[in-house]
Design a protein around this motif. Structure first.
Motif, PDB file in Angstrom:
ATOM      1  N   VAL A 151       0.834  -1.202   0.000  1.00 55.49           N
ATOM      2  CA  VAL A 151       0.000   0.000   0.000  1.00 55.49           C
ATOM      3  C   VAL A 151       0.870   1.255   0.000  1.00 55.49           C
ATOM      4  O   VAL A 151       0.593   2.225  -0.733  1.00 55.49           O
ATOM      5  CB  VAL A 151      -0.944  -0.026   1.222  1.00 55.49           C
ATOM      6  CG1 VAL A 151      -1.753   1.270   1.287  1.00 55.49           C
ATOM      7  CG2 VAL A 151      -1.883  -1.225   1.148  1.00 55.49           C
ATOM      8  N   THR A 152       1.949   1.247   0.771  1.00 50.71           N
ATOM      9  CA  THR A 152       2.858   2.393   0.784  1.00 50.71           C
ATOM     10  C   THR A 152       3.509   2.594  -0.572  1.00 50.71           C
ATOM     11  O   THR A 152       3.675   3.735  -1.039  1.00 50.71           O
ATOM     12  CB  THR A 152       3.934   2.186   1.861  1.00 50.71           C
ATOM     13  OG1 THR A 152       3.307   1.987   3.133  1.00 50.71           O
ATOM     14  CG2 THR A 152       4.860   3.392   1.946  1.00 50.71           C
ATOM     15  N   LEU A 153       3.863   1.501  -1.214  1.00 53.47           N
ATOM     16  CA  LEU A 153       4.489   1.592  -2.528  1.00 53.47           C
ATOM     17  C   LEU A 153       3.539   2.209  -3.549  1.00 53.47           C
ATOM     18  O   LEU A 153       3.929   3.077  -4.344  1.00 53.47           O
ATOM     19  CB  LEU A 153       4.931   0.194  -2.969  1.00 53.47           C
ATOM     20  CG  LEU A 153       5.563   0.063  -4.350  1.00 53.47           C
ATOM     21  CD1 LEU A 153       6.871   0.836  -4.411  1.00 53.47           C
ATOM     22  CD2 LEU A 153       5.787  -1.401  -4.696  1.00 53.47           C
ATOM     23  N   LEU A 157       4.169   5.831  -5.309  1.00 53.20           N
ATOM     24  CA  LEU A 157       4.372   5.855  -6.756  1.00 53.20           C
ATOM     25  C   LEU A 157       3.418   6.837  -7.434  1.00 53.20           C
ATOM     26  O   LEU A 157       3.795   7.506  -8.409  1.00 53.20           O
ATOM     27  CB  LEU A 157       4.187   4.453  -7.335  1.00 53.20           C
ATOM     28  CG  LEU A 157       5.393   3.515  -7.264  1.00 53.20           C
ATOM     29  CD1 LEU A 157       5.035   2.151  -7.826  1.00 53.20           C
ATOM     30  CD2 LEU A 157       6.579   4.095  -8.014  1.00 53.20           C
ATOM     31  N   LYS A 158       2.198   6.931  -6.930  1.00 56.29           N
ATOM     32  CA  LYS A 158       1.256   7.890  -7.501  1.00 56.29           C
ATOM     33  C   LYS A 158       1.766   9.326  -7.352  1.00 56.29           C
ATOM     34  O   LYS A 158       1.545  10.177  -8.230  1.00 56.29           O
ATOM     35  CB  LYS A 158      -0.108   7.741  -6.835  1.00 56.29           C
ATOM     36  CG  LYS A 158      -0.818   6.435  -7.171  1.00 56.29           C
ATOM     37  CD  LYS A 158      -2.163   6.350  -6.468  1.00 56.29           C
ATOM     38  CE  LYS A 158      -2.878   5.041  -6.789  1.00 56.29           C
ATOM     39  NZ  LYS A 158      -4.191   4.938  -6.085  1.00 56.29           N
ATOM     40  N   LYS A 159       2.460   9.599  -6.251  1.00 52.74           N
ATOM     41  CA  LYS A 159       3.022  10.933  -6.046  1.00 52.74           C
ATOM     42  C   LYS A 159       4.255  11.167  -6.914  1.00 52.74           C
ATOM     43  O   LYS A 159       4.442  12.250  -7.463  1.00 52.74           O
ATOM     44  CB  LYS A 159       3.373  11.128  -4.573  1.00 52.74           C
ATOM     45  CG  LYS A 159       2.183  11.018  -3.629  1.00 52.74           C
ATOM     46  CD  LYS A 159       2.613  11.157  -2.180  1.00 52.74           C
ATOM     47  CE  LYS A 159       1.432  11.001  -1.233  1.00 52.74           C
ATOM     48  NZ  LYS A 159       1.845  11.114   0.200  1.00 52.74           N
ATOM     49  N   LEU A 160       5.087  10.141  -7.038  1.00 47.65           N
ATOM     50  CA  LEU A 160       6.304  10.306  -7.836  1.00 47.65           C
ATOM     51  C   LEU A 160       6.000  10.434  -9.327  1.00 47.65           C
ATOM     52  O   LEU A 160       6.767  11.065 -10.060  1.00 47.65           O
ATOM     53  CB  LEU A 160       7.247   9.125  -7.599  1.00 47.65           C
ATOM     54  CG  LEU A 160       7.922   9.057  -6.228  1.00 47.65           C
ATOM     55  CD1 LEU A 160       8.779   7.799  -6.117  1.00 47.65           C
ATOM     56  CD2 LEU A 160       8.784  10.291  -5.979  1.00 47.65           C
ATOM     57  N   ILE A 296      -4.650   5.665  -1.029  1.00 51.79           N
ATOM     58  CA  ILE A 296      -5.153   7.026  -1.149  1.00 51.79           C
ATOM     59  C   ILE A 296      -5.850   7.168  -2.500  1.00 51.79           C
ATOM     60  O   ILE A 296      -5.306   6.753  -3.527  1.00 51.79           O
ATOM     61  CB  ILE A 296      -4.000   8.041  -1.022  1.00 51.79           C
ATOM     62  CG1 ILE A 296      -3.272   7.839   0.318  1.00 51.79           C
ATOM     63  CG2 ILE A 296      -4.517   9.472  -1.121  1.00 51.79           C
ATOM     64  CD1 ILE A 296      -2.064   8.731   0.482  1.00 51.79           C
ATOM     65  N   PRO A 297      -7.038   7.739  -2.537  1.00 51.26           N
ATOM     66  CA  PRO A 297      -7.696   7.950  -3.835  1.00 51.26           C
ATOM     67  C   PRO A 297      -6.881   8.869  -4.736  1.00 51.26           C
ATOM     68  O   PRO A 297      -6.096   9.696  -4.274  1.00 51.26           O
ATOM     69  CB  PRO A 297      -9.043   8.580  -3.449  1.00 51.26           C
ATOM     70  CG  PRO A 297      -9.253   8.217  -2.014  1.00 51.26           C
ATOM     71  CD  PRO A 297      -7.890   8.126  -1.404  1.00 51.26           C
ATOM     72  N   ASP A 298      -7.082   8.702  -6.044  1.00 53.54           N
ATOM     73  CA  ASP A 298      -6.315   9.499  -7.006  1.00 53.54           C
ATOM     74  C   ASP A 298      -6.609  10.990  -6.881  1.00 53.54           C
ATOM     75  O   ASP A 298      -5.741  11.827  -7.161  1.00 53.54           O
ATOM     76  CB  ASP A 298      -6.624   9.023  -8.429  1.00 53.54           C
ATOM     77  CG  ASP A 298      -6.160   7.588  -8.661  1.00 53.54           C
ATOM     78  OD1 ASP A 298      -5.338   7.110  -7.855  1.00 53.54           O
ATOM     79  OD2 ASP A 298      -6.633   6.954  -9.629  1.00 53.54           O
TER      80      ASP A 298
END
Length: 447
Positions: A151-153, A157-160, A296-298
């Protein structure tokens, strides 16, 4: 000097002459003394040598020493590393060939014969967990760590992806991490021959392009019978890593699973009954070892503010990636995972399902059935290898210098370009110690 015409006598002093130099004197040991020293082991011998030429004189003297055999031998200092300096890229297997077995079939048969031979005349041992239906208690915290690391990954990744550019090809599943797409002719998608293998890059890469979604059937009981073909739509499918964590002890209310408190009773080779648990007290709900994280939702994803925050986020993402793979590898040693030898289908359980949904090469001959075999870590968590860009702000990759570039998993490449330190296990394939020529002319001069 030409020593070919010089001759030595058996005396201790000899005269040598050379056409360019005058005569000079050599003092050495006789043959008998040389053979005398050769009788002893562990000696270091160098005869005394005296050269005289005009006013210059060179003297080299040493004494013969006989080392005692009781002395400890000298050990050379050897520097070893767990990872090679350079390594080949992961082998690409064609869709027309079957995946190799992790352990050759010949060795599996040999080990089975040896196991049957050793078990003859011996009392049957009780089955260990999880074969007896119980959960391996020591691996329950590991399962929670793997679930939270996944889940952390995904969240990181969505932020990066809002900071690091990732390009995806419109015709094939290849991606590239960098400012611009690579120029290599490696496209195998539709009409690739008309485009001569060139990719058509787009900037709309998503998280599923980087972290491949690999689903598996969710089993209410990991010892239940194999899933039939007509049951394939009635059983939910969830990510394979999540299913592995659930079978290892993670409790999720959305996906219930059977938890036994007593070992099963075997009545046949493939038949068993559950033990009577009515005498046991009612189970007391225990809090989980660690709280479960949620994705976290998009719509709530925000990009990092500055470069320092980006670097910390990249380091955390890389740590979560390694933690998930390391923990999943531990779980796979106790909980079997199967993979099809022809397609990427994965099943978490002792034996694969009977769903006839394999569409790989010549699936008509197998009536769509999968060719199940033992899975490895890369089958459960496949790393997508991409080309490594040494300098993001430098010139783009050149087609003629392809042999000088390295590769790394897409997640590792994203974290490295975001500022994370390169892990040691990925340095061999990234070829960081290879100098990249500036142009084609310098590349042709490389031997």
């Amino acid at each position: 000097m030409n020593y070919g015409s010089s001759t030595f006598s058996c005396s201790k002093i000899g005269l040598l002459s050379s056409p360019r130099m005058g005569p000079f004197m050599v003092s050495y040991h006789s043959r008998s003394e040389f053979l005398k020293h050769k009788l002893y082991g562990g000696l270091s011998f160098l005869g005394s040598l005296e050269l005289e030429h005009g006013s210059s004189q060179l003297k080299l003297q040493s004494k013969a020493r006989v080392l005692s055999q009781k002395l400890h031998p000298s050990h050379a200092l050897v520097v070893r590393s767990e990872y090679p300096q350079n390594a080949n890229f992961p082998q690409y297997y064609s869709k027309k060939e079957k995946k190799p077995f992790p352990v050759p079939v010949v060795e599996l048969r040999r080990a089975a014969r040896e196991r049957i031979k050793n078990s003859k005349g011996q009392p049957k041992k009780p089955l260990p967990p999880p074969k007896n239906g119980l959960v391996v208690k020591s691996l329950v915290p590991v399962a929670y760590d793997v679930f939270n690391a996944r889940v952390t990954l995904i969240n990181n990744l969505k932020k990066l992806l809002k900071v690091v550019k990732v390009h995806a090809c419109s015709y094939c599943n290849e991606i590239h991490v960098g400012p611009v797409g690579h120029p290599f002719k490696s496209c195998r998608g539709q009409n690739a021959s008309f485009r001569k293998g060139h990719h058509e890059w787009t900037d709309d890469a998503v998280i599923e392009d980087v972290l491949l979604p690999l689903d598996a059937y969710h089993l209410y009981d990991h010892l239940q019978k194999r899933i039939r073909h007509d049951e394939r739509f009635s059983i939910p499918r969830i990510p394979a890593v999540v299913e592995l964590c659930i079978q290892a002890g993670v409790d999720i209310s959305e996906f219930p699973t059977k938890r036994r408190r007593k070992p099963i009773i075997r009545i046949g080779k493939r038949e068993f009954i559950d033990a009577d648990e009515s005498e046991l007290p009612d189970p007391v709900p225990e809090p989980p070892p660690k709280p479960l994280l949620t994705e976290i939702p998009d719509s709530e994803i925000t990009a990092p503010c500055n470069e320092e925050e980006t670097t910390l986020l990249a380091e955390e993402t890389l740590e979560a990636w390694e933690k998930m793979r390391r923990g999943a590898k531990k779980l796979m040693r106790m909980y079997p995972v199967r993979v099809c030898g022809y397609c990427p289908e994965v099943h978490v359980g002792a034996s694969g399902h009977k769903s006839q949904n394999c569409g790989a090469h010549k699936h008509q001959q197998r009536n769509g059935q999968h060719g199940w075999q033992a899975a490895v870590l890369d089958d459960l968590i496949p790393p997508r290898y991409v080309w490594h860009v040494t300098d993001v702000n430098g010139p783009p990759l050149q087609r003629e210098l392809k042999n000088f570039y390295g590769q790394a998993p897409a997640i590792v490449e994203i974290c490295v370009q975001a500022g994370a330190t390169v892990p040691d296990q990925y340095k061999p394939t990234m070829r960081l110690d290879i100098g990249i020529p500036n142009n084609t002319r310098e590349a042709e001069m490389v031997v």
